[in-house]
Design a protein around this motif. Structure first.
Motif, PDB file in Angstrom:
ATOM      1  N   ILE A   1      15.249  37.916 -14.584  1.00 34.29           N
ATOM      2  CA  ILE A   1      14.147  37.088 -13.814  1.00 34.29           C
ATOM      3  C   ILE A   1      14.647  36.096 -12.853  1.00 34.29           C
ATOM      4  N   ASN A   2      14.621  36.464 -11.592  1.00 37.71           N
ATOM      5  CA  ASN A   2      15.058  35.620 -10.606  1.00 37.71           C
ATOM      6  C   ASN A   2      14.098  35.581  -9.362  1.00 37.71           C
ATOM      7  N   ASP A   3      13.911  34.457  -8.740  1.00 44.41           N
ATOM      8  CA  ASP A   3      13.103  34.548  -7.605  1.00 44.41           C
ATOM      9  C   ASP A   3      14.369  34.796  -6.445  1.00 44.41           C
ATOM     10  N   SER A   4      13.740  35.050  -5.259  1.00 46.22           N
ATOM     11  CA  SER A   4      14.537  35.396  -4.223  1.00 46.22           C
ATOM     12  C   SER A   4      14.217  34.420  -2.764  1.00 46.22           C
ATOM     13  N   LYS A   5      15.456  34.193  -2.208  1.00 40.15           N
ATOM     14  CA  LYS A   5      15.742  33.545  -1.068  1.00 40.15           C
ATOM     15  C   LYS A   5      15.174  34.493   0.169  1.00 40.15           C
ATOM     16  N   ASN A   6      14.952  35.498   0.229  1.00 43.16           N
ATOM     17  CA  ASN A   6      14.820  36.437   1.122  1.00 43.16           C
ATOM     18  C   ASN A   6      13.401  37.242   0.978  1.00 43.16           C
ATOM     19  N   VAL A   7      12.995  37.853   2.180  1.00 46.14           N
ATOM     20  CA  VAL A   7      11.761  38.323   2.557  1.00 46.14           C
ATOM     21  C   VAL A   7      11.960  39.828   1.639  1.00 46.14           C
TER      22      VAL A   7
ATOM     23  N   GLY B   1       7.737  34.183  -5.887  1.00 43.16           N
ATOM     24  CA  GLY B   1       6.498  33.204  -6.095  1.00 43.16           C
ATOM     25  C   GLY B   1       6.598  33.273  -7.590  1.00 43.16           C
ATOM     26  N   PHE B   2       6.034  32.102  -8.153  1.00 38.98           N
ATOM     27  CA  PHE B   2       5.826  31.891  -9.790  1.00 38.98           C
ATOM     28  C   PHE B   2       5.074  32.841 -10.257  1.00 38.98           C
ATOM     29  N   GLN B   3       3.798  32.919  -9.488  1.00 34.77           N
ATOM     30  CA  GLN B   3       2.605  33.897 -10.446  1.00 34.77           C
ATOM     31  C   GLN B   3       3.049  35.195 -10.564  1.00 34.77           C
ATOM     32  N   THR B   4       3.605  35.750  -9.567  1.00 33.99           N
ATOM     33  CA  THR B   4       4.243  37.018  -9.634  1.00 33.99           C
ATOM     34  C   THR B   4       5.335  37.199 -10.706  1.00 33.99           C
ATOM     35  N   LEU B   5       6.321  36.304 -10.886  1.00 37.12           N
ATOM     36  CA  LEU B   5       7.536  36.189 -11.892  1.00 37.12           C
ATOM     37  C   LEU B   5       6.776  36.152 -13.221  1.00 37.12           C
ATOM     38  N   ALA B   6       5.756  35.133 -13.393  1.00 33.68           N
ATOM     39  CA  ALA B   6       5.160  35.085 -14.527  1.00 33.68           C
ATOM     40  C   ALA B   6       4.359  36.171 -15.066  1.00 33.68           C
TER      41      ALA B   6
ATOM     42  N   ARG C   1      19.924  37.276  -2.845  1.00 28.75           N
ATOM     43  CA  ARG C   1      20.272  35.688  -2.848  1.00 28.75           C
ATOM     44  C   ARG C   1      18.960  35.311  -3.602  1.00 28.75           C
ATOM     45  N   HIS C   2      19.710  34.816  -4.927  1.00 26.75           N
ATOM     46  CA  HIS C   2      18.753  34.424  -6.077  1.00 26.75           C
ATOM     47  C   HIS C   2      18.270  33.029  -5.802  1.00 26.75           C
ATOM     48  N   ALA C   3      16.951  32.598  -5.935  1.00 19.43           N
ATOM     49  CA  ALA C   3      16.479  31.457  -5.988  1.00 19.43           C
ATOM     50  C   ALA C   3      15.709  31.090  -7.232  1.00 19.43           C
ATOM     51  N   ASN C   4      15.398  29.700  -7.456  1.00 15.20           N
ATOM     52  CA  ASN C   4      14.980  29.120  -8.626  1.00 15.20           C
ATOM     53  C   ASN C   4      13.568  29.614  -8.686  1.00 15.20           C
TER      54      ASN C   4
ATOM     55  N   CYS D   1      18.807  47.996 -16.632  1.00 14.58           N
ATOM     56  CA  CYS D   1      18.288  46.210 -16.341  1.00 14.58           C
ATOM     57  C   CYS D   1      17.693  46.223 -15.162  1.00 14.58           C
ATOM     58  N   LEU D   2      16.536  45.788 -15.245  1.00 13.37           N
ATOM     59  CA  LEU D   2      15.554  45.375 -13.824  1.00 13.37           C
ATOM     60  C   LEU D   2      15.718  44.169 -13.518  1.00 13.37           C
ATOM     61  N   ASP D   3      16.286  43.834 -12.231  1.00 16.51           N
ATOM     62  CA  ASP D   3      16.556  42.469 -11.873  1.00 16.51           C
ATOM     63  C   ASP D   3      15.203  42.388 -10.561  1.00 16.51           C
ATOM     64  N   THR D   4      14.500  41.303 -10.741  1.00 16.32           N
ATOM     65  CA  THR D   4      13.355  41.090  -9.851  1.00 16.32           C
ATOM     66  C   THR D   4      13.797  40.637  -8.681  1.00 16.32           C
ATOM     67  N   CYS D   5      14.825  39.848  -8.411  1.00 15.06           N
ATOM     68  CA  CYS D   5      15.348  39.631  -7.142  1.00 15.06           C
ATOM     69  C   CYS D   5      15.827  40.738  -6.263  1.00 15.06           C
ATOM     70  N   HIS D   6      16.424  41.527  -7.128  1.00 13.42           N
ATOM     71  CA  HIS D   6      16.913  42.701  -6.513  1.00 13.42           C
ATOM     72  C   HIS D   6      16.091  43.710  -6.144  1.00 13.42           C
ATOM     73  N   ILE D   7      15.303  44.047  -6.872  1.00 14.81           N
ATOM     74  CA  ILE D   7      14.375  45.038  -6.628  1.00 14.81           C
ATOM     75  C   ILE D   7      13.207  44.586  -5.314  1.00 14.81           C
ATOM     76  N   HIS D   8      13.023  43.229  -5.466  1.00 13.55           N
ATOM     77  CA  HIS D   8      12.391  42.563  -4.264  1.00 13.55           C
ATOM     78  C   HIS D   8      13.104  42.798  -2.911  1.00 13.55           C
TER      79      HIS D   8
END
Length: 294
Positions: free
Chosen positions: A215-221, A238-243, A228-231, A178-185
């Protein structure tokens, strides 16, 4: 697009209620815990309204493989320090596998664990030992190791670490990812170069093992290793990257699950799913979630 979110499985309707919640978000996938993620208390399977849930899923075109189960956080197969913690982890993971089979799901997502000071190699080897103990009766279940951010002493923040588990575990045929976008970012992977990340994943692990995306955005660089997940669209990814991730043609059949934060006690999932499906960001989405549609 096969997309949904984490949903609650609580009294009185349990799994049936979880499916109803997912449908309220216009989702065609869902993720549940079989009980509280912080403890071992579990309701009997006969009380979970499994058959009713399956009927409702079928009526609404939700495949059973689109129902993901997440293992509880208390499972730490990497713990080398406390024998009782490791034994609890293996015993409880084995029971969770039984429960996933019983409710008709086939994918169980697992955090690989934290070595709590023993070192990464010792932790990875301990996970392998734990998997070999817990995975003896898998039935139809596949265990999806989740990619992690690398906070503290947690493992699984590099694709190579997950490959090590696959290469050394006895029941590797049942191990997926399971690949988590926030985590790998947060672990340092550059999602703006997602084609390269996906190619690296394919080289190291193999896309055939990728069965779920969180699919999660991140509060961190990038590279902060904080988790830390973000909306969606309101974080550092960012939205475009996640889309681009959710619309990637190589991931069309992979289940996508949102785990983004509630907004003032309101679930954001209907609006985030709509934005991602339409590939169009709406900066007013926070107001919509809170019920202000001005």
């Amino acid at each position: 697009m096969i997309i949904g979110s984490h949903v609650s499985m609580s009294a009185p309707d349990y799994l049936l209620g979880a499916v109803k919640e997912a449908l309220s978000y216009h989702a065609n996938a869902l993720m549940v815990y079989t009980g509280p993620p912080q403890n071992t208390r579990r309701k009997d399977i006969k009380d979970l309204k499994v058959e009713e849930a399956h009927t409702l899923m079928k009526e609404n075109g939700i495949d059973l493989r689109s129902m993901i189960v997440h293992a509880p956080y208390i499972i730490n197969l990497a713990n080398c320090a406390k024998k009782e913690t490791f034994e609890l982890a293996t015993e409880f993971l084995s029971k969770e596998i039984e429960r996933v089979n019983a409710i008709g799901a086939s994918i169980l997502v697992l955090h690989p664990g934290s070595h709590v000071g023993a070192g990464e190699q010792a932790g990875l080897d301990k996970i392998v030992s734990g998997l070999d103990i817990a995975m003896q009766n898998m039935g139809n279940v596949e265990l999806a190791i989740e990619t992690m951010s690398g906070k503290g002493s947690e493992l699984g923040y590099q694709f190579e670490q997950i490959r090590y588990l696959i290469d050394h575990a006895q029941y590797a045929d049942h191990i997926k990812v399971c690949l988590d976008t926030c985590h790998i970012h947060d672990a340092g992977y550059d999602l703006q170069a997602f084609d390269e990340v996906l190619a690296h994943f394919d080289d190291v692990i193999g896309l055939d093992r990728l069965v779920c995306l969180h699919i999660n955005d991140s509060k961190n660089v990038r590279g902060a290793k904080k988790d830390r997940h973000a909306n969606i669209g309101f974080g550092e990814i960012g939205f475009q990257t996640l889309a681009n991730v959710v619309h990637h043609p190589k991931l069309a059949n992979v289940v996508k699950i949102l785990e983004t934060p509630y907004v003032e006690d309101h679930p954001p999932y209907q609006f985030e799913i709509e934005m991602l499906r339409n590939h169009q960001f709406d900066e007013r989405v926070m107001d919509k979630i809170k019920g202000d549609t001005k």
